[in-house]
Design a protein around this motif. Structure first.
Motif, short mmCIF file in Angstrom:
data_model
loop_
_atom_site.label_atom_id
_atom_site.label_comp_id
_atom_site.label_asym_id
_atom_site.label_seq_id
_atom_site.Cartn_x
_atom_site.Cartn_y
_atom_site.Cartn_z
N HIS A 158 0.82 -1.21 0.00
CA HIS A 158 0.00 0.00 0.00
C HIS A 158 0.86 1.26 0.00
O HIS A 158 0.63 2.18 -0.79
N ARG A 199 -12.92 -7.43 -11.00
CA ARG A 199 -12.67 -8.45 -9.98
C ARG A 199 -13.40 -9.74 -10.34
O ARG A 199 -14.55 -9.73 -10.75
N THR A 201 -9.07 -11.83 -3.84
CA THR A 201 -8.56 -11.23 -2.62
C THR A 201 -7.75 -9.97 -2.91
O THR A 201 -7.03 -9.48 -2.02
N SER A 248 -6.57 -6.52 -2.84
CA SER A 248 -6.84 -5.50 -1.83
C SER A 248 -7.52 -4.28 -2.45
O SER A 248 -7.26 -3.92 -3.60
N ASP A 249 -8.37 -3.64 -1.67
CA ASP A 249 -9.02 -2.40 -2.11
C ASP A 249 -8.07 -1.21 -2.09
O ASP A 249 -8.35 -0.18 -2.70
N CYS A 250 -6.93 -1.35 -1.41
CA CYS A 250 -6.06 -0.19 -1.23
C CYS A 250 -4.59 -0.48 -1.50
O CYS A 250 -3.72 0.32 -1.14
N ARG A 263 -2.38 -9.41 -3.24
CA ARG A 263 -3.35 -10.50 -3.37
C ARG A 263 -2.85 -11.71 -2.57
O ARG A 263 -1.65 -11.96 -2.51
#
Length: 336
Positions: free
Chosen positions: A168, A245, A250, A252-254, A258
């Motif tokens: 991130h 998606r 899995t 990540s949103d941010c 994975r």
């Protein structure tokens, strides 16, 4: 590609390096040649890999300050596969400090090195033990993993969390994979198949936990290496990239991060594994039944749906074939 593999003289690291070298990639391997199990076996793996002109071996511990920073800066890998770790569920009850050093500090050093010298894809080996006390099967990557039963599992969960934060903060494309009970030629002497084979051939009794009813998702090493190799070419997208998606993803949103299971998806009872081993060896085992040790779970079962959506369908080696291949290697290597 230029690839760095930490833990190259380990069981999985050796097989992955062989695969990469066979494809013509330049591979740098780092290993500490620790004495956790027979160092002679690790040196034999090293000798085999050293036959390739495209392989460079470096001996050192990942927890050594500055080692990974300097190594990655010098070799300039495009891909890093981090397999070096203190392994073993039960040993973590005896020597937890080894797990803190290698799995926490060592992994932190790697993340700092990749932060300073960015790579196209960072891949990290975690474990099915991360699912801990989860009882819903099969284990899916989206399941909450907050109940580790051993310090080994706790260090691997911590590594996953640390890697997500670095992905991130510094946009490092990262894939963490959870391995499920890997076996096959050149395997680890501390694992059940290796131990059972040695003891049966030596005429010694074997300890069978949970009365043989424990189930493990035994994963043949070449199948696992195939999955890792395909995932190398599927780095998670960087922030801002448009991506659709897939179910169960899995991503990540941010962060470009994975988590992926790598297993056979076909659990096998321990007593059934022993039966197959007896056929391969042509000998019967003397069995001593014992309760499940602390930290062990009664069963593991990987959901491989996400893996197959990411890399396509993959064959799974039948246990009869995989165990026979291990026995053939064992007899040849140890001349028994």
């Amino acid at each position: 590609m230029r690839v760095l593999v930490t833990g190259f003289a380990g069981f999985i690291g050796y097989h992955l390096c062989r695969r990469l070298l066979a494809e013509g990639h330049a591979v740098t391997g780092l290993d500490a040649f620790s004495t956790y199990y027979d160092v002679n076996l690790k040196h034999a793996r090293h000798r085999d890999l050293a036959q390739s002109a495209e392989f460079e071996a470096v001996e050192g511990r990942i927890e050594t300050p500055g080692l990974l920073h300097d190594l990655i800066g010098r070799t300039g890998p495009e891909v890093v596969v981090h397999l070096a770790a203190q392994a073993g569920v039960r040993y973590s009850l005896e020597n937890p400090q080894a797990y803190a050093d290698a799995n926490l500090i060592g992994s932190f050093n790697l993340l700092e090195a990749v932060r300073a010298h960015p790579v196209r894809h960072l891949l990290l080996a975690s474990t099915s033990s991360a699912y801990g006390g989860n009882t819903i099967l099969p284990f899916r990557e989206a399941d909450r993993a907050v109940s580790p039963l051993t310090f080994y599992a706790a260090t691997k969960l911590a590594m996953e969390a640390m890697a997500h934060s670095y992905a991130h903060l510094f946009s490092i494309p990262t894939t963490a994979f959870r391995f499920f009970t890997v076996y096959g030629p050149w395997g680890r002497p501390d694992m059940a198949l290796f131990l059972f084979t040695r003891k049966i051939l030596d005429g010694e009794p074997i300890e069978v936990f949970a009365g043989g009813a424990a189930e493990r998702d035994f994963t043949y090493v070449e199948d696992l290496v195939e999955a890792v190799r395909r995932l190398v070419d599927r780095p998670p997208p960087l922030p801002g990239a448009h991506v659709e998606r897939m179910p169960g993803d899995t991503l990540s949103d941010c962060a470009p991060y994975r988590l992926v299971n790598i297993g056979a998806g076909q659990p096998l009872r321990l007593d059934a594994m022993i039966n197959i081993l007896e056929v391969a060896l042509g000998r019967r085992a003397q069995r001593i039944l014992k309760p499940l040790p602390p930290g062990d779970v009664p069963r593991t079962h990987a959901s491989t749906d996400l893996l197959h959506r990411l890399v396509g369908s993959m064959d799974s080696t039948p246990p009869e074939k995989g165990i026979a291949a291990f026995v053939a290697w064992y007899r040849a290597f140890y001349q028994v």
